[in-house]
Write an enzyme that holds these catalytic residues in place. Structure first.
Site, PDB file in Angstrom:
ATOM      1  N   ARG A  37       0.823  -1.215   0.000  1.00 33.34           N
ATOM      2  CA  ARG A  37       0.000   0.000   0.000  1.00 33.34           C
ATOM      3  C   ARG A  37       0.860   1.269   0.000  1.00 33.34           C
ATOM      4  O   ARG A  37       0.465   2.291  -0.561  1.00 33.34           O
ATOM      5  CB  ARG A  37      -0.941  -0.004   1.207  1.00 33.34           C
ATOM      6  CG  ARG A  37      -2.127  -0.910   1.004  1.00 33.34           C
ATOM      7  CD  ARG A  37      -3.040  -0.892   2.197  1.00 33.34           C
ATOM      8  NE  ARG A  37      -4.329  -1.492   1.866  1.00 33.34           N
ATOM      9  CZ  ARG A  37      -5.278  -1.716   2.748  1.00 33.34           C
ATOM     10  NH1 ARG A  37      -5.105  -1.405   4.012  1.00 33.34           N
ATOM     11  NH2 ARG A  37      -6.421  -2.250   2.365  1.00 33.34           N
ATOM     12  N   LYS A 202     -15.949 -15.150   5.860  1.00 25.88           N
ATOM     13  CA  LYS A 202     -17.269 -14.619   6.260  1.00 25.88           C
ATOM     14  C   LYS A 202     -18.184 -14.428   5.072  1.00 25.88           C
ATOM     15  O   LYS A 202     -17.961 -13.572   4.227  1.00 25.88           O
ATOM     16  CB  LYS A 202     -17.072 -13.284   6.978  1.00 25.88           C
ATOM     17  CG  LYS A 202     -16.330 -13.442   8.273  1.00 25.88           C
ATOM     18  CD  LYS A 202     -16.749 -12.363   9.256  1.00 25.88           C
ATOM     19  CE  LYS A 202     -16.107 -12.595  10.602  1.00 25.88           C
ATOM     20  NZ  LYS A 202     -15.008 -11.697  10.880  1.00 25.88           N
ATOM     21  N   GLY A 355      -6.826  -8.742   0.904  1.00 25.56           N
ATOM     22  CA  GLY A 355      -6.157  -9.485   1.955  1.00 25.56           C
ATOM     23  C   GLY A 355      -5.272 -10.655   1.568  1.00 25.56           C
ATOM     24  O   GLY A 355      -4.236 -10.480   0.922  1.00 25.56           O
ATOM     25  N   GLY A 378     -12.202  -4.566   1.778  1.00 24.74           N
ATOM     26  CA  GLY A 378     -13.634  -4.240   1.832  1.00 24.74           C
ATOM     27  C   GLY A 378     -14.012  -3.242   0.743  1.00 24.74           C
ATOM     28  O   GLY A 378     -15.087  -3.332   0.146  1.00 24.74           O
TER      29      GLY A 378
HETATM   30  C1  3PG Z   1      -8.583  -1.858   4.992  1.00 24.12           C
HETATM   31  O1  3PG Z   1      -7.565  -2.385   5.482  1.00 24.12           O
HETATM   32  O2  3PG Z   1      -9.471  -2.535   4.405  1.00 24.12           O
HETATM   33  C2  3PG Z   1      -8.715  -0.362   5.027  1.00 24.12           C
HETATM   34  O3  3PG Z   1      -7.539   0.244   5.459  1.00 24.12           O
HETATM   35  C3  3PG Z   1      -9.871   0.045   5.883  1.00 24.12           C
HETATM   36  O4  3PG Z   1      -9.655  -0.343   7.216  1.00 24.12           O
HETATM   37  P1  3PG Z   1     -10.878  -0.601   8.189  1.00 24.12           P
HETATM   38  O5  3PG Z   1     -11.564  -1.854   7.721  1.00 24.12           O
HETATM   39  O6  3PG Z   1     -10.299  -0.714   9.567  1.00 24.12           O
HETATM   40  O7  3PG Z   1     -11.808   0.581   8.060  1.00 24.12           O
END
Ligand code: 3PG
Length: 398
Positions: A37, A202, A355, A378
């Protein structure tokens, strides 16, 4: 939607507030485990510096819930960024307040300052309860750039409120531009056949995307923890594997819609099963039909890859999200790694989001074999599901 680009802004001698997502995985000893990132924001960072802007970087890290937490400091990111760009990156002691203001007042064009974790202040995650936080951030800059695709799904102050102080002077960065141009075709007009590979633990975070993309896909492969809810919905024996009772009917409904639309579903052919998930000992590989009571499925087996790959090779476009097993437990990460290796040999356009599927690709140094690896987790899923994200919408020019 149209947005101003970083290249549309006059940055010279300006205090440039750039929201980035430096929420990178960090070890217990504060070592950065994956700096993707940070690396991905370098084009925007270097652009601002060559334009002689005073670059002020804003980010969150983890979920400190409005309280200071030294383990969630952005200090390791400041150091890593400095190493990557070969320039000093100062770290402010906070993200608002007189000390920060004074540091910014002393900045020269071409310098970089990283503000400390925005989420040390409750106002970041709760703009509705504390709109003054965004106002205080806004006072620190002359223009705003959002290059934090990974956080663009959050209705947080630095994402949705801060840009409203910079009408005509807020833009998207190069990383955001790249994410949008790689992900948008998947929801607008994916080249068919379009295959979807979905794993992860999930089901509630995946079922929305699966359903939203129904009209555009030709084939779905299900793995990871979520597959057991789908298998249970089909009355398969899943032994002691974990499934989510409350999503059984949605899973059933999804499978029904797939069959009505002639979308092929590929389940794993075999599984790694264990009686002891935490240690990873006492495991074996069994066919799908032979998961016994007391044994839990924790990864896909080698026959699954052999079965899936020839069909995946017929896809023009593939989107992959989520690991195929419990990736954080080494013996159960093999299926995800083997899948990454297999996909890396295909000619299809392959977009990977989120992820552990991304971690597997980076561990194996296969990133260059994929068309796009999203920095969002997400955010990627929400973008594919809704076709928009709050942090992007707020930057749209009408
Ligand atoms: C992530 O890692 O998906 C983003 O940095 C957002 O983080 P968060 O899910 O803690 O809001």
């Amino acid at each position: 939607m149209k947005y101003l680009s970083i290249q549309d802004l006059n940055l010279q001698n300006q205090r440039v507030l750039m929201r980035v997502d430096f929420n990178v995985p960090i070890s217990a000893t504060d070592t950065i485990l994956d700096d993707t990132r940070i690396v991905q924001t370098i084009p925007s960072i270097e652009y601002v510096l060559t334009q002689q802007g005073k670059l002020i970087l804003l980010s969150h890290m983890g979920r400190p819930k409005g309280k200071r937490n030294q383990h969630l400091s952005l200090a390791p990111c400041a150091k890593r960024l400095a190493d990557l760009i070969g320039k000093p990156v100062a770290l402010a002691p906070d993200c608002i307040g007189p000390d920060v203001k004074s540091m910014i007042d002393h900045m020269k064009p071409g310098e970089v300052l990283l503000l400390e974790n925005l989420r040390f202040h409750r106002g970041e995650e709760h703009p509705e309860a504390d709109s003054s936080f965004a106002k205080k951030l806004a006072e620190l800059g002359d223009c705003y750039i959002n290059d934090a695709f990974g956080a663009a799904h959050r209705n947080h102050s630095s994402i949705v409120l801060l840009p409203t102080y910079f009408v005509g002077k807020s833009a998207i960065g190069f990383l955001m531009e790249k994410e949008l141009s790689s992900l948008s075709p998947l929801i607008l007009s994916p080249k068919r056949p379009f295959h979807l590979l979905i794993g992860g633990a999930k089901i509630n975070t995946k079922i929305g995307v699966l359903t939203a993309l129904l009209e555009k896909i030709d084939c779905v492969y299900l793995g990871g923890g979520i597959v057991f809810t789908f298998l249970k919905a089909q009355k398969h024996t899943i032994g002691g594997s974990l499934y989510e009772e409350k999503y059984l009917s949605e899973a059933k409904e999804f499978l029904k819609k797939c069959s009505e639309r002639m979308i092929q579903i590929y389940f794993p052919k075999d599984f790694v099963v264990t009686t002891d998930i935490s240690s990873g000992k006492d495991s074996k590989i069994v066919p799908l039909e032979k998961i016994e009571e007391g044994w839990s499925g924790v990864d896909i087996g080698p026959k699954t890859i052999e079965y899936w790959l020839p069909n995946l090779s017929k896809a023009s476009t593939i989107f992959w999200n989520g690991p195929m097993g419990i990736f954080e437990i080494a013996p159960f990460s093999q299926g995800t790694k083997d899948l990454a290796k297999g996909l890396s040999t295909l000619q299809s356009t392959i977009v990977v989001g989120g992820g552990d599927s991304v971690a597997a690709i980076h561990d194996l140094k296969l990133a260059k074999n994929f068309s796009h690896i999203s920095t969002g987790g997400g955010a990627t899923l929400e973008f594919l599901r809704y076709g928009r994200l709050p942090g992007i919408e707020v930057l749209a020019i009408r």
